[in-house]
Structures are given as structure tokens and as C-alpha cells.
Design a protein around this motif. Structure first.
Motif, mmCIF file in Angstrom:
data_model
loop_
_atom_site.group_PDB
_atom_site.id
_atom_site.type_symbol
_atom_site.label_atom_id
_atom_site.label_comp_id
_atom_site.label_asym_id
_atom_site.label_seq_id
_atom_site.Cartn_x
_atom_site.Cartn_y
_atom_site.Cartn_z
ATOM 1 N N ILE A 14 0.844 -1.196 0.000
ATOM 2 C CA ILE A 14 0.000 0.000 0.000
ATOM 3 C C ILE A 14 0.877 1.243 0.000
ATOM 4 O O ILE A 14 1.799 1.364 0.806
ATOM 5 N N VAL A 15 0.573 2.168 -0.925
ATOM 6 C CA VAL A 15 1.272 3.450 -0.993
ATOM 7 C C VAL A 15 0.377 4.511 -0.353
ATOM 8 O O VAL A 15 -0.729 4.745 -0.824
ATOM 9 N N GLY A 16 0.851 5.118 0.739
ATOM 10 C CA GLY A 16 0.060 6.111 1.448
ATOM 11 C C GLY A 16 -0.616 5.495 2.666
ATOM 12 O O GLY A 16 -1.169 4.392 2.582
ATOM 13 N N ILE A 52 -1.724 -2.613 -10.409
ATOM 14 C CA ILE A 52 -2.012 -1.406 -9.630
ATOM 15 C C ILE A 52 -3.513 -1.200 -9.420
ATOM 16 O O ILE A 52 -4.308 -1.336 -10.336
ATOM 17 N N PHE A 53 -3.866 -0.890 -8.177
ATOM 18 C CA PHE A 53 -5.236 -0.566 -7.769
ATOM 19 C C PHE A 53 -5.191 0.857 -7.220
ATOM 20 O O PHE A 53 -4.598 1.107 -6.173
ATOM 21 N N CYS A 54 -5.786 1.823 -7.936
ATOM 22 C CA CYS A 54 -5.629 3.233 -7.596
ATOM 23 C C CYS A 54 -6.930 3.838 -7.075
ATOM 24 O O CYS A 54 -8.015 3.575 -7.611
ATOM 25 N N GLU A 55 -6.803 4.638 -6.033
ATOM 26 C CA GLU A 55 -7.967 5.360 -5.537
ATOM 27 C C GLU A 55 -8.446 6.349 -6.599
ATOM 28 O O GLU A 55 -7.701 6.761 -7.483
ATOM 29 N N LYS A 56 -9.698 6.738 -6.477
ATOM 30 C CA LYS A 56 -10.263 7.749 -7.365
ATOM 31 C C LYS A 56 -9.918 9.126 -6.825
ATOM 32 O O LYS A 56 -9.620 9.282 -5.633
ATOM 33 N N ASN A 103 -2.782 2.096 -4.378
ATOM 34 C CA ASN A 103 -2.359 3.489 -4.306
ATOM 35 C C ASN A 103 -3.420 4.325 -3.595
ATOM 36 O O ASN A 103 -4.470 4.623 -4.154
ATOM 37 N N THR A 104 -3.146 4.705 -2.333
ATOM 38 C CA THR A 104 -4.103 5.488 -1.553
ATOM 39 C C THR A 104 -3.586 6.894 -1.258
ATOM 40 O O THR A 104 -4.018 7.536 -0.305
ATOM 41 N N THR A 105 -2.655 7.360 -2.064
ATOM 42 C CA THR A 105 -2.093 8.695 -1.868
ATOM 43 C C THR A 105 -3.121 9.775 -2.226
ATOM 44 O O THR A 105 -4.110 9.495 -2.905
ATOM 45 N N PRO A 106 -2.908 11.033 -1.790
ATOM 46 C CA PRO A 106 -3.774 12.136 -2.232
ATOM 47 C C PRO A 106 -3.762 12.264 -3.751
ATOM 48 O O PRO A 106 -2.806 11.852 -4.420
ATOM 49 N N ASP A 107 -4.802 12.873 -4.293
ATOM 50 C CA ASP A 107 -5.013 12.950 -5.740
ATOM 51 C C ASP A 107 -3.781 13.420 -6.509
ATOM 52 O O ASP A 107 -3.445 12.871 -7.561
ATOM 53 N N LYS A 108 -3.113 14.443 -5.990
ATOM 54 C CA LYS A 108 -2.017 15.062 -6.747
ATOM 55 C C LYS A 108 -0.799 14.151 -6.886
ATOM 56 O O LYS A 108 0.099 14.424 -7.686
ATOM 57 N N PHE A 109 -0.762 13.059 -6.114
ATOM 58 C CA PHE A 109 0.359 12.128 -6.201
ATOM 59 C C PHE A 109 0.034 10.866 -6.999
ATOM 60 O O PHE A 109 0.899 10.010 -7.172
ATOM 61 N N HIS A 110 -1.210 10.740 -7.461
ATOM 62 C CA HIS A 110 -1.617 9.507 -8.145
ATOM 63 C C HIS A 110 -0.760 9.215 -9.375
ATOM 64 O O HIS A 110 -0.324 8.086 -9.590
ATOM 65 N N LYS A 111 -0.544 10.233 -10.198
ATOM 66 C CA LYS A 111 0.186 10.006 -11.445
ATOM 67 C C LYS A 111 1.611 9.540 -11.182
ATOM 68 O O LYS A 111 2.036 8.483 -11.681
ATOM 69 N N LYS A 112 2.349 10.304 -10.387
ATOM 70 C CA LYS A 112 3.759 9.990 -10.155
ATOM 71 C C LYS A 112 3.938 8.607 -9.541
ATOM 72 O O LYS A 112 4.754 7.807 -10.013
#
Length: 353
Positions: free
Chosen positions: A5-7, A92-96, A71-80
Motif C-alpha cells: 500500500i502506498v500512502g 495497480i489498484f488506484c484510488e479515485k 495506491n491510496t495517496t492524495p489525488d495530486k500524487f496519483h500520477k507519479k
């Protein structure tokens, strides 16, 4: 199956609990550049023997056996962060929302395709069995053609203390500040209600959106400039000819977290109303056949369906991305961008232009 888990912010605990509840799945490690958040997460879950790292780079360097990363990071970090994960060859499983804008979302889609890895976006409300049945019925043609759609997302945390006092909590304040990467209610929960409508009814061709920010709640708290929208109204035109309204607000007194979708077709109507406690997630309302002239609705209880977390694990096993995938996430982000453009221009905007 091993998950990273990231974040380690608020939503990460949900990801941990959901993945941990699946048989033969274990969260092995987490990372966060915020040391306080990381330490708090590890302390609260010390019985689970999870390894912690202060950067994604370190976690990817030292952990070599992940089957997938969440990926549970804040929105602005999703891409990187997502691009880093894909570059290392992990599912990868990314939050919205998938990204802060369509251009970034498209880069993420292209990277996912190039990597040939499983990719999913966590549009939570897809998990409702009643919603899934509604989608199935519409797509089957059983009720004819969609003609009119009403989709509402109601929250009230700016008008109630159901989830605490927003003025004193960073996890709410950042959602009110464009400087901190927020697109307001539109970007935070609007992505859910647009996905809700599009997945059920079909693609949207045009939008006319009015974004509203209420400055009487205050214009700044600490480092947070409260300029992000607090709600919106969108008129929409679907590709199949249907029209509708899609709305979202954080001032919906009496609603902690409610999603309502009504779809009226040429031969009947459907409605789902999801609530905070998930007590209505299996309840579908339908009006068809002889009930049409009686103005009578039948209530159907739908069998429980698999969660997005379960579908991500299933996707890894079958090596195929189940819905909602990155392409769907990018499609919704393009709509969000078009809503912002429409508000700025005060006019209809073609989604595909």
C-alpha cells in the motif's frame, strides 16, 4: 497473494481491512513520506506484522514479491506514484480520481497498456448489488431506451459534525483548497456520481455545469485557501439521446453520504438510493409492465456482489483488468475537466472536443 500500500492516510485503513479479509491475501508493506502517518498506521496495525517505509522508492527497492500495489495517496500524487509502480512491473489498484486532469490520466492509461499489467480504479459505489442489477437491466433493453436521468450525490459535512468538525481537520480542509490539489466536490465525489451515471446509461456527449463555492464559510484557514467548489449542478446530454441532471453538494442536511440514481426509460423506470450505512446497497426499485399505469414500484433485494478489492485480486489471478479500469477512470476525468471548462465559459461543452 502479497499486496503493498502506498500512502497511510485515512482511506488506507479501508484498503488494509478489505484486502486482509480476502482469503490468502496479505498486506506485506506500506510506505508514506509522512512519518507521523506511517508510524500511526503501523502502531494501529502492529498485530499484522506490516513492514513500513518512508518512500515508495525504498519500498520498491526492498520488497520484490508484491502481486499488486494499492495506491491510496492524495489525488495530486496519483500520477507519479502509479507510474513508478507500473515501471517496476506491478499490478495497480488506484484510488479515485485517477488523476488531477485528463492529460495525466491519459499518460497513466498509456503506461498501464504498455506495461500489460492489471489496472483498476476504486469507484466504490460500483460494489452495490442493486446498482449492478440496475446496470444489467438497462443494458439488456428490458425497459427500452433511457430517456431521462437524475443522479445526485449528497453529503453534509460542511453543515454537520457527522464526521467531525471540518474546520479543525486537515483531511477535510485540503478538499476545500485548489492549492492543495483539490477540484472540490466535483473532483472528490463528483467522479463517483458521473461514473455511476455513465456506467449505467452510456457515454455523455455534452455538459453544462455550474460550480459553486460558498465563501461565507470562510476564505482561509491556516495554509488552506477555501476556494474549491462546494457543489455543482450539471445538465448532461448522453450519446444515446437521453438527457439528465447530475448534482453534488456538501450541504445536504440530513444526508451523511447518499447517492441516488433514477433512470427513466421508454418502458419503465429504475432507482437506487445508497446510504452511509450500506443498508440500502442491495435494494433496487423498479416500475414496469402493469405497474406503469398504477404508478406502483416494486422493491427487489439483490444478492451481494464482489467488492472492487475482490475483483482486483480476481483480475490478478485471471490476468485481465476487470471494471472499473484506468480507461474508465480517464473517461470520467475527461468529463470532470469538461465541467470545469463549461463553468468557466458559461456554455455547453462537447466532451470529445
Amino acid at each position: 497473494m502479497k499486496i503493498g500500500i502506498v500512502g497511510t492516510g485515512n482511506i488506507s485503513s479501508r484498503h488494509l481491512n478489505e484486502f486482509s479479509s480476502i482469503e490468502n491475501v496479505k498486506v506485506e508493506a506500506v510506505c508514506d513520506i509522512n512519518e507521523n502517518n506511517l508510524k500511526k498506521f503501523l502502531f494501529e496495525n502492529k498485530d499484522k506484522n506490516i513492514r513500513g517505509y518512508l518512500s515508495l522508492e525504498e519500498m520498491l527497492e526492498k520488497e520484490k514479491t508484491f502481486d499488486g500495489i494499492s495506491n491510496t495517496t492524495p489525488d495530486k500524487f496519483h500520477k507519479k506514484t502509479t507510474l513508478q509502480v507500473l515501471d517496476k512491473g506491478y499490478n495497480i489498484f488506484c484510488e479515485k480520481p485517477l488523476a488531477e486532469n485528463y492529460e495525466d490520466a491519459k499518460v497513466m492509461v498509456d503506461a498501464a497498456i504498455k506495461s500489460n499489467k492489471v489496472n483498476m480504479v476504486n469507484f466504490t459505489y460500483r460494489e452495490s448489488s442493486a446498482y449492478q442489477k440496475l446496470v444489467e437491466i438497462i443494458k439488456s433493453g428490458r425497459l427500452g431506451k433511457p430517456r431521462h436521468v437524475s443522479a445526485c450525490y449528497y453529503q453534509s459535512w460542511l453543515a454537520s459534525n457527522k464526521w467531525g468538525e471540518w474546520r479543525n481537520d486537515d483531511k477535510w480542509l485540503w478538499r476545500l483548497s485548489t492549492k492543495h490539489g483539490s477540484n472540490g466536490a466535483l473532483g472528490d465525489t463528483g467522479v463517483h456520481i458521473f461514473d455511476f451515471a455513465v456506467n449505467a446509461v452510456g457515454d455523455i456527449n455534452q455538459v453544462f455545469t455550474d460550480l459553486k463555492t460558498y465563501y461565507d464559510k470562510g476564505e482561509k484557514i491556516n495554509d488552506y485557501i477555501l476556494d474549491a467548489n462546494d457543489g455543482f449542478n450539471s445538465l448532461v446530454r448522453f450519446k444515446n439521446g437521453a438527457i439528465g441532471t447530475i448534482t453534488n453538494t456538501r450541504y445536504a442536511t440530513g444526508h451523511a453520504n447518499s447517492l441516488i440514481l433514477e433512470v427513466f426509460c421508454t418502458e419503465g423506470g429504475l432507482k437506487v438510493e445508497l446510504d452511509e450505512e450500506r443498508t440500502k446497497w442491495s435494494t433496487l426499485h423498479i416500475c414496469e409492465k402493469e405497474n406503469i399505469n398504477k404508478m406502483s414500484w416494486e422493491t427487489i433485494t439483490c444478492s451481494k456482489t464482489e467488492s472492487n478489492y475482490q475483483n482486483f485480486i480476481k483480475s490478478i489471478k485471471i490476468n485481465k483488468s476487470l471494471q472499473p479500469d484506468f480507461k474508465q477512470g480517464a473517461k470520467i476525468q475527461k468529463i470532470i475537466d469538461s465541467c470545469i471548462k463549461s463553468n468557466d465559459k458559461n456554455s455547453w461543452v462537447d466532451i470529445n472536443n
